[in-house]
Scaffold this motif. Structure first.
Motif, PDB file in Angstrom:
ATOM      1  N   THR A   1      31.774  83.040  77.842  1.00 13.21           N
ATOM      2  CA  THR A   1      30.692  82.395  77.102  1.00 13.21           C
ATOM      3  C   THR A   1      30.099  81.286  77.956  1.00 13.21           C
TER       4      THR A   1
ATOM      5  N   ALA B   1      26.590  78.173  77.881  1.00 12.84           N
ATOM      6  CA  ALA B   1      25.431  77.560  77.227  1.00 12.84           C
ATOM      7  C   ALA B   1      24.452  77.134  78.297  1.00 12.84           C
TER       8      ALA B   1
ATOM      9  N   ASN C   1      20.401  74.898  79.044  1.00 16.78           N
ATOM     10  CA  ASN C   1      19.287  74.093  78.532  1.00 16.78           C
ATOM     11  C   ASN C   1      17.993  74.897  78.440  1.00 16.78           C
TER      12      ASN C   1
ATOM     13  N   ASP D   1      17.623  78.575  77.057  1.00 16.03           N
ATOM     14  CA  ASP D   1      18.312  79.766  76.555  1.00 16.03           C
ATOM     15  C   ASP D   1      17.618  81.061  76.942  1.00 16.03           C
TER      16      ASP D   1
ATOM     17  N   LEU E   1      25.744  84.079  75.368  1.00 16.02           N
ATOM     18  CA  LEU E   1      25.071  82.789  75.309  1.00 16.02           C
ATOM     19  C   LEU E   1      25.428  82.068  74.017  1.00 16.02           C
ATOM     20  N   VAL E   2      25.815  80.808  74.152  1.00 13.16           N
ATOM     21  CA  VAL E   2      26.099  79.937  73.011  1.00 13.16           C
ATOM     22  C   VAL E   2      24.944  78.957  72.875  1.00 13.16           C
ATOM     23  N   LYS E   3      24.341  78.893  71.715  1.00 13.15           N
ATOM     24  CA  LYS E   3      23.233  77.968  71.495  1.00 13.15           C
ATOM     25  C   LYS E   3      23.710  76.539  71.717  1.00 13.15           C
ATOM     26  N   ASP E   4      22.800  75.703  72.244  1.00 12.42           N
ATOM     27  CA  ASP E   4      23.206  74.357  72.631  1.00 12.42           C
ATOM     28  C   ASP E   4      23.753  73.536  71.463  1.00 12.42           C
ATOM     29  N   TYR E   5      23.274  73.813  70.241  1.00 11.24           N
ATOM     30  CA  TYR E   5      23.755  73.027  69.105  1.00 11.24           C
ATOM     31  C   TYR E   5      25.169  73.427  68.673  1.00 11.24           C
ATOM     32  N   ARG E   6      25.715  74.489  69.303  1.00 10.66           N
ATOM     33  CA  ARG E   6      27.065  74.919  68.973  1.00 10.66           C
ATOM     34  C   ARG E   6      28.069  74.628  70.096  1.00 10.66           C
TER      35      ARG E   6
END
Length: 460
Positions: A375, A377, A379, A381, A401-406
């Motif tokens: 995984t 993340a 800046n 996406d 891909l892990v969203k930045d808010y996670r």
């Protein structure tokens, strides 16, 4: 030594330069073309189903046929061929103005960094340059009543199939033709009639393509990869940067200095030469860019949007060097010195391009997936995800891909930061997260394309 042999030798050298430039990983916009082609099931859908500004028709057809799994050099093969053909075309087109002009023009198109760059990149800009030069050649034949206009129409169509920026070329040629006719007749009505007759066949040739794009837009909409607002500084950065790259000028020469010098010299030569081509150079090098600025077009900080003007500027420079050389005496030495200085500047640019290229992404993605599925993340996406997915498929593993808010909840194993302005790349600890990321790698790129990545690994 015959002129044909000299042009051939220059073309071979230019081909080698483009083959060298075609090495290395595909970068974002080239990969984007493959992403747009993924849902396509037949070639015709390229014309009406994709509807994206990164869809350069001829290039998309070529990529669709060769596929995403061949080597980058082969994927860039169409641009390499068109780029090499431009050298021959420019040299032959300049031959009517003398042997010296032909050789100088061919050398400029063979070695100028932007021409090598776009002549070795899997996009549509190499075709745009080639068919711009050919459109000028066949329009002159049409003006001299030595051609029916069909060949000119074909060149215009192929230009639009290469890149829709061909509309800049057409705008220049329409204004130029109108100016020539008006000077000859002094009648606005006659000018409008003759210009209409000259460009009717071109309009009819492009009409089916325009219909396909319009139908596709109505059915599926039209998407633009991104747009940045106009600013005077963006204009200076884009056009000044293109001029600097075009002649291998040092970075300490300012953008506006490049623009004022190029436009001033073109206008000065037009006052001295007073021939048909002189007005073309003024319209293409001076008029077109400032019309783009007056229209407040977006994205003008990107030099590639001035590639049509750059093509006219190289044609002008080749003619200037040829004229000065043919003047004899001390002028001959001046012309040789100027050409050598440009070639040295071009060599410096090309060496940096060959060293850093458009960036190196496959090795970084291979490092991310070296232990299997993982995984990460980012800046950016969308951009980063597209590039990572492309190269991750080659490793046989998946990078999710892990969203930045996670980030704080999912603790991705990696971070990939794109286009960061921080040259130090310090270690990162996201706010309110009990995890720290340590920098492990940085990619480098130089010139007109590429992404700058910094890779961080989670410190457990």
């Amino acid at each position: 030594m015959g002129l044909s042999f000299v042009i051939f030798a220059i073309t071979v050298a230019g081909l080698v330069l483009r083959l060298l430039g075609a090495r290395g990983d595909l970068w974002l916009d080239e990969i984007w073309s493959f992403v747009l082609l993924e849902p396509i099931t037949s070639v015709d859908q390229i014309f009406w189903h994709i509807n994206h500004d990164n869809n350069h028709f001829l290039n998309s057809i070529y990529l669709y046929l060769v596929g995403p799994d061949v080597s980058p050099v082969l994927q860039r093969g169409l641009s390499i061929a068109l780029g090499a053909a431009t050298i021959v075309t420019a040299g032959v087109a300049a031959a009517a103005r003398g042997r010296s002009t032909a050789v100088a023009t061919a050398l400029l198109f063979a070695t100028s960094y932007p021409m090598v760059h776009y002549g070795s990149e899997a996009r549509g800009y190499a075709g745009l340059v080639l068919f711009t030069v050919l459109s000028v050649t066949f329009l002159e034949r049409r003006l001299d009543q030595r051609d029916s206009g069909i060949a000119f129409a074909v060149m215009v169509l192929l230009g639009f199939l290469s890149h829709l920026t061909m509309m800049e070329t057409i705008a220049v040629l329409v204004v130029w033709t109108g100016w020539l006719v008006w000077r000859r007749t002094g009648s606005l009505g006659t000018t409008n009639t003759e210009v209409g007759l000259i460009f009717t066949s071109s309009f009819m040739a492009v009409l089916p393509l325009a219909a396909c794009v319009l139908v596709g837009r109505l059915l599926f909409g039209f998407r633009v990869g991104g747009a940045s607002p106009f600013s005077v500084q963006a204009f200076a950065t884009g056009y000044g940067g293109m001029i600097r790259y075009l002649f291998g000028l040092p970075s300490w020469i300012g953008d506006w200095v490049c623009i004022v010098a190029a436009c001033g010299l073109v206008c000065a030569c037009a006052c001295i030469w007073r021939d048909r081509r002189a007005s073309l150079y003024v319209i293409g090098v001076v008029g077109l860019p400032f019309l783009m600025a007056a229209a407040h077009l977006p994205n003008l900080e990107f030099p590639r949007y001035f590639l049509v003007s750059a093509t006219f500027l190289l044609l002008w420079c080749g003619e200037l060097l040829g004229r000065v050389f043919d003047s004899g005496g001390r002028y001959r030495l001046l012309a040789v010195t100027g050409l050598v200085a440009i070639l040295i500047g071009n060599a410096s640019s090309l060496l940096q391009f060959y060293q850093y290229g458009r960036g190196s992404y496959s090795m970084m993605v291979a490092r991310v997936t070296q232990d299997g599925d993982t995984t990460y993340a980012s800046n950016h996406d969308f951009h980063t995800g597209m590039v990572v997915d492309h190269f991750a498929r080659q490793t046989g593993h998946r990078a999710s891909l892990v969203k930045d808010y996670r980030i704080c909840s999912d603790h991705p194993a990696w971070l990939i930061l794109e286009d960061t302005a921080d040259t130090q790349f310090p270690d990162i600890q996201p706010a309110d997260c009990a995890v720290k990321y340590v920098r492990t790698d940085v990619t480098a790129n130089w010139g007109l394309s590429g992404l700058r990545w910094a890779l961080y690994r989670r410190q457990d």
